[in-house]
Design a protein around this motif. Structure first.
Motif, PDB file in Angstrom:
ATOM      1  N   HIS A  11       0.834  -1.202   0.000  1.00 38.94           N
ATOM      2  CA  HIS A  11       0.000   0.000   0.000  1.00 38.94           C
ATOM      3  C   HIS A  11       0.871   1.256   0.000  1.00 38.94           C
ATOM      4  O   HIS A  11       0.566   2.227  -0.687  1.00 38.94           O
ATOM      5  N   ASN A  12       1.947   1.227   0.775  1.00 36.04           N
ATOM      6  CA  ASN A  12       2.848   2.376   0.807  1.00 36.04           C
ATOM      7  C   ASN A  12       3.452   2.637  -0.564  1.00 36.04           C
ATOM      8  O   ASN A  12       3.580   3.790  -0.984  1.00 36.04           O
ATOM      9  N   ASN A  13       3.835   1.567  -1.236  1.00 36.13           N
ATOM     10  CA  ASN A  13       4.400   1.731  -2.580  1.00 36.13           C
ATOM     11  C   ASN A  13       3.375   2.336  -3.537  1.00 36.13           C
ATOM     12  O   ASN A  13       3.703   3.203  -4.350  1.00 36.13           O
ATOM     13  N   ALA A  14       2.135   1.888  -3.437  1.00 25.19           N
ATOM     14  CA  ALA A  14       1.082   2.430  -4.300  1.00 25.19           C
ATOM     15  C   ALA A  14       0.844   3.907  -4.013  1.00 25.19           C
ATOM     16  O   ALA A  14       0.700   4.713  -4.940  1.00 25.19           O
ATOM     17  N   ILE A  15       0.835   4.276  -2.753  1.00 28.96           N
ATOM     18  CA  ILE A  15       0.624   5.678  -2.398  1.00 28.96           C
ATOM     19  C   ILE A  15       1.802   6.519  -2.861  1.00 28.96           C
ATOM     20  O   ILE A  15       1.638   7.667  -3.302  1.00 28.96           O
ATOM     21  N   SER A  16       2.993   5.966  -2.805  1.00 34.24           N
ATOM     22  CA  SER A  16       4.168   6.696  -3.314  1.00 34.24           C
ATOM     23  C   SER A  16       4.021   6.991  -4.799  1.00 34.24           C
ATOM     24  O   SER A  16       4.309   8.101  -5.255  1.00 34.24           O
ATOM     25  N   ARG A  17       3.565   6.005  -5.537  1.00 33.69           N
ATOM     26  CA  ARG A  17       3.364   6.216  -6.977  1.00 33.69           C
ATOM     27  C   ARG A  17       2.297   7.276  -7.227  1.00 33.69           C
ATOM     28  O   ARG A  17       2.446   8.135  -8.095  1.00 33.69           O
ATOM     29  N   LEU A  18       1.223   7.222  -6.435  1.00 31.60           N
ATOM     30  CA  LEU A  18       0.166   8.226  -6.592  1.00 31.60           C
ATOM     31  C   LEU A  18       0.674   9.624  -6.269  1.00 31.60           C
ATOM     32  O   LEU A  18       0.347  10.587  -6.967  1.00 31.60           O
ATOM     33  N   SER A  19       1.451   9.724  -5.219  1.00 38.81           N
ATOM     34  CA  SER A  19       1.957  11.051  -4.850  1.00 38.81           C
ATOM     35  C   SER A  19       2.870  11.607  -5.935  1.00 38.81           C
ATOM     36  O   SER A  19       2.901  12.813  -6.165  1.00 38.81           O
ATOM     37  N   ASN A  20       3.606  10.736  -6.608  1.00 39.01           N
ATOM     38  CA  ASN A  20       4.431  11.199  -7.722  1.00 39.01           C
ATOM     39  C   ASN A  20       3.578  11.746  -8.856  1.00 39.01           C
ATOM     40  O   ASN A  20       3.964  12.704  -9.524  1.00 39.01           O
ATOM     41  N   LEU A  21       2.412  11.158  -9.063  1.00 37.55           N
ATOM     42  CA  LEU A  21       1.530  11.615 -10.132  1.00 37.55           C
ATOM     43  C   LEU A  21       0.883  12.961  -9.829  1.00 37.55           C
ATOM     44  O   LEU A  21       0.627  13.755 -10.727  1.00 37.55           O
ATOM     45  N   ILE A  22       0.609  13.217  -8.555  1.00 37.79           N
ATOM     46  CA  ILE A  22      -0.115  14.444  -8.214  1.00 37.79           C
ATOM     47  C   ILE A  22       0.788  15.543  -7.664  1.00 37.79           C
ATOM     48  O   ILE A  22       0.295  16.601  -7.270  1.00 37.79           O
ATOM     49  N   ARG A  23       2.072  15.316  -7.655  1.00 38.34           N
ATOM     50  CA  ARG A  23       3.012  16.266  -7.042  1.00 38.34           C
ATOM     51  C   ARG A  23       2.813  17.694  -7.552  1.00 38.34           C
ATOM     52  O   ARG A  23       2.842  18.648  -6.784  1.00 38.34           O
ATOM     53  N   ASN A  24       2.566  17.857  -8.820  1.00 36.23           N
ATOM     54  CA  ASN A  24       2.442  19.203  -9.383  1.00 36.23           C
ATOM     55  C   ASN A  24       1.042  19.784  -9.236  1.00 36.23           C
ATOM     56  O   ASN A  24       0.856  20.972  -9.469  1.00 36.23           O
ATOM     57  N   LYS A  25       0.079  18.991  -8.840  1.00 32.78           N
ATOM     58  CA  LYS A  25      -1.305  19.479  -8.753  1.00 32.78           C
ATOM     59  C   LYS A  25      -1.624  20.124  -7.409  1.00 32.78           C
ATOM     60  O   LYS A  25      -2.248  21.157  -7.355  1.00 32.78           O
ATOM     61  N   ASP A  26      -1.243  19.477  -6.317  1.00 33.70           N
ATOM     62  CA  ASP A  26      -1.579  19.994  -4.996  1.00 33.70           C
ATOM     63  C   ASP A  26      -0.424  19.710  -4.035  1.00 33.70           C
ATOM     64  O   ASP A  26      -0.339  18.624  -3.464  1.00 33.70           O
ATOM     65  N   PRO A  27       0.458  20.654  -3.828  1.00 40.20           N
ATOM     66  CA  PRO A  27       1.632  20.425  -2.980  1.00 40.20           C
ATOM     67  C   PRO A  27       1.282  20.015  -1.544  1.00 40.20           C
ATOM     68  O   PRO A  27       1.997  19.217  -0.950  1.00 40.20           O
ATOM     69  N   GLN A  28       0.200  20.513  -0.984  1.00 36.76           N
ATOM     70  CA  GLN A  28      -0.178  20.148   0.384  1.00 36.76           C
ATOM     71  C   GLN A  28      -0.558  18.679   0.485  1.00 36.76           C
ATOM     72  O   GLN A  28      -0.276  18.023   1.479  1.00 36.76           O
ATOM     73  N   LEU A  29      -1.219  18.163  -0.528  1.00 39.21           N
ATOM     74  CA  LEU A  29      -1.589  16.754  -0.530  1.00 39.21           C
ATOM     75  C   LEU A  29      -0.342  15.886  -0.556  1.00 39.21           C
ATOM     76  O   LEU A  29      -0.268  14.866   0.123  1.00 39.21           O
ATOM     77  N   VAL A  30       0.651  16.294  -1.286  1.00 41.04           N
ATOM     78  CA  VAL A  30       1.907  15.547  -1.346  1.00 41.04           C
ATOM     79  C   VAL A  30       2.563  15.516   0.028  1.00 41.04           C
ATOM     80  O   VAL A  30       3.084  14.489   0.456  1.00 41.04           O
ATOM     81  N   VAL A  31       2.528  16.625   0.746  1.00 44.32           N
ATOM     82  CA  VAL A  31       3.109  16.679   2.087  1.00 44.32           C
ATOM     83  C   VAL A  31       2.378  15.717   3.018  1.00 44.32           C
ATOM     84  O   VAL A  31       3.006  14.962   3.770  1.00 44.32           O
ATOM     85  N   ALA A  32       1.067  15.718   2.961  1.00 41.76           N
ATOM     86  CA  ALA A  32       0.274  14.829   3.811  1.00 41.76           C
ATOM     87  C   ALA A  32       0.561  13.360   3.493  1.00 41.76           C
ATOM     88  O   ALA A  32       0.711  12.537   4.399  1.00 41.76           O
ATOM     89  N   ILE A  33       0.655  13.038   2.224  1.00 44.58           N
ATOM     90  CA  ILE A  33       0.949  11.656   1.829  1.00 44.58           C
ATOM     91  C   ILE A  33       2.359  11.277   2.266  1.00 44.58           C
ATOM     92  O   ILE A  33       2.589  10.173   2.762  1.00 44.58           O
ATOM     93  N   ALA A  34       3.305  12.182   2.130  1.00 41.87           N
ATOM     94  CA  ALA A  34       4.685  11.903   2.535  1.00 41.87           C
ATOM     95  C   ALA A  34       4.775  11.638   4.035  1.00 41.87           C
ATOM     96  O   ALA A  34       5.490  10.732   4.472  1.00 41.87           O
ATOM     97  N   GLU A  35       4.034  12.398   4.823  1.00 40.90           N
ATOM     98  CA  GLU A  35       4.018  12.176   6.270  1.00 40.90           C
ATOM     99  C   GLU A  35       3.435  10.802   6.596  1.00 40.90           C
ATOM    100  O   GLU A  35       3.969  10.073   7.433  1.00 40.90           O
ATOM    101  N   TYR A  36       2.344  10.444   5.928  1.00 39.64           N
ATOM    102  CA  TYR A  36       1.734   9.134   6.129  1.00 39.64           C
ATOM    103  C   TYR A  36       2.713   8.018   5.755  1.00 39.64           C
ATOM    104  O   TYR A  36       2.870   7.039   6.479  1.00 39.64           O
ATOM    105  N   LEU A  37       3.389   8.174   4.635  1.00 38.40           N
ATOM    106  CA  LEU A  37       4.344   7.159   4.192  1.00 38.40           C
ATOM    107  C   LEU A  37       5.487   6.998   5.182  1.00 38.40           C
ATOM    108  O   LEU A  37       5.923   5.874   5.462  1.00 38.40           O
ATOM    109  N   GLU A  38       5.971   8.089   5.723  1.00 40.11           N
ATOM    110  CA  GLU A  38       7.067   8.010   6.684  1.00 40.11           C
ATOM    111  C   GLU A  38       6.627   7.279   7.946  1.00 40.11           C
ATOM    112  O   GLU A  38       7.359   6.439   8.471  1.00 40.11           O
ATOM    113  N   GLN A  39       5.432   7.562   8.419  1.00 41.12           N
ATOM    114  CA  GLN A  39       4.920   6.852   9.590  1.00 41.12           C
ATOM    115  C   GLN A  39       4.766   5.359   9.296  1.00 41.12           C
ATOM    116  O   GLN A  39       5.112   4.518  10.127  1.00 41.12           O
ATOM    117  N   SER A  40       4.284   5.039   8.128  1.00 44.68           N
ATOM    118  CA  SER A  40       4.107   3.639   7.744  1.00 44.68           C
ATOM    119  C   SER A  40       5.447   2.938   7.611  1.00 44.68           C
ATOM    120  O   SER A  40       5.595   1.787   8.016  1.00 44.68           O
TER     121      SER A  40
END
Length: 79
Positions: free
Chosen positions: A42-71
């Protein structure tokens, strides 16, 4: 303590002398192991998704990165 750490007594003593500490990871059931492997997928899938949306919403990328680090920290605690 050596048994809880999953190493022989001599290996436990050696590590204790060299590093001063031994991290004892709990013995996991097959179900728990499967759970953590799935969590990593799941973490790998979310990482791929965050790469896709990085340019669309920077705050969402930060939230996903925090979640991934905790995981990752949770996963690394056991594997």
């Amino acid at each position: 303590m050596a048994k809880r750490s999953g190493v022989s007594l001599s290996e436990y003593c050696r590590k204790q002398c060299l590093t001063g500490r031994i991290l004892a990871s709990p013995k996991l059931s097959p179900t728990e192991i499967a759970y953590f492997r799935e969590l990593k997928e799941h973490n790998n899938a979310i990482s791929r998704l965050s790469n896709l949306i990085r340019n669309k919403d920077p705050q969402l990328v930060v939230a996903i990165a925090e979640y991934l680090e905790q995981s990752r920290q949770l996963y690394n605690r056991f594997f």
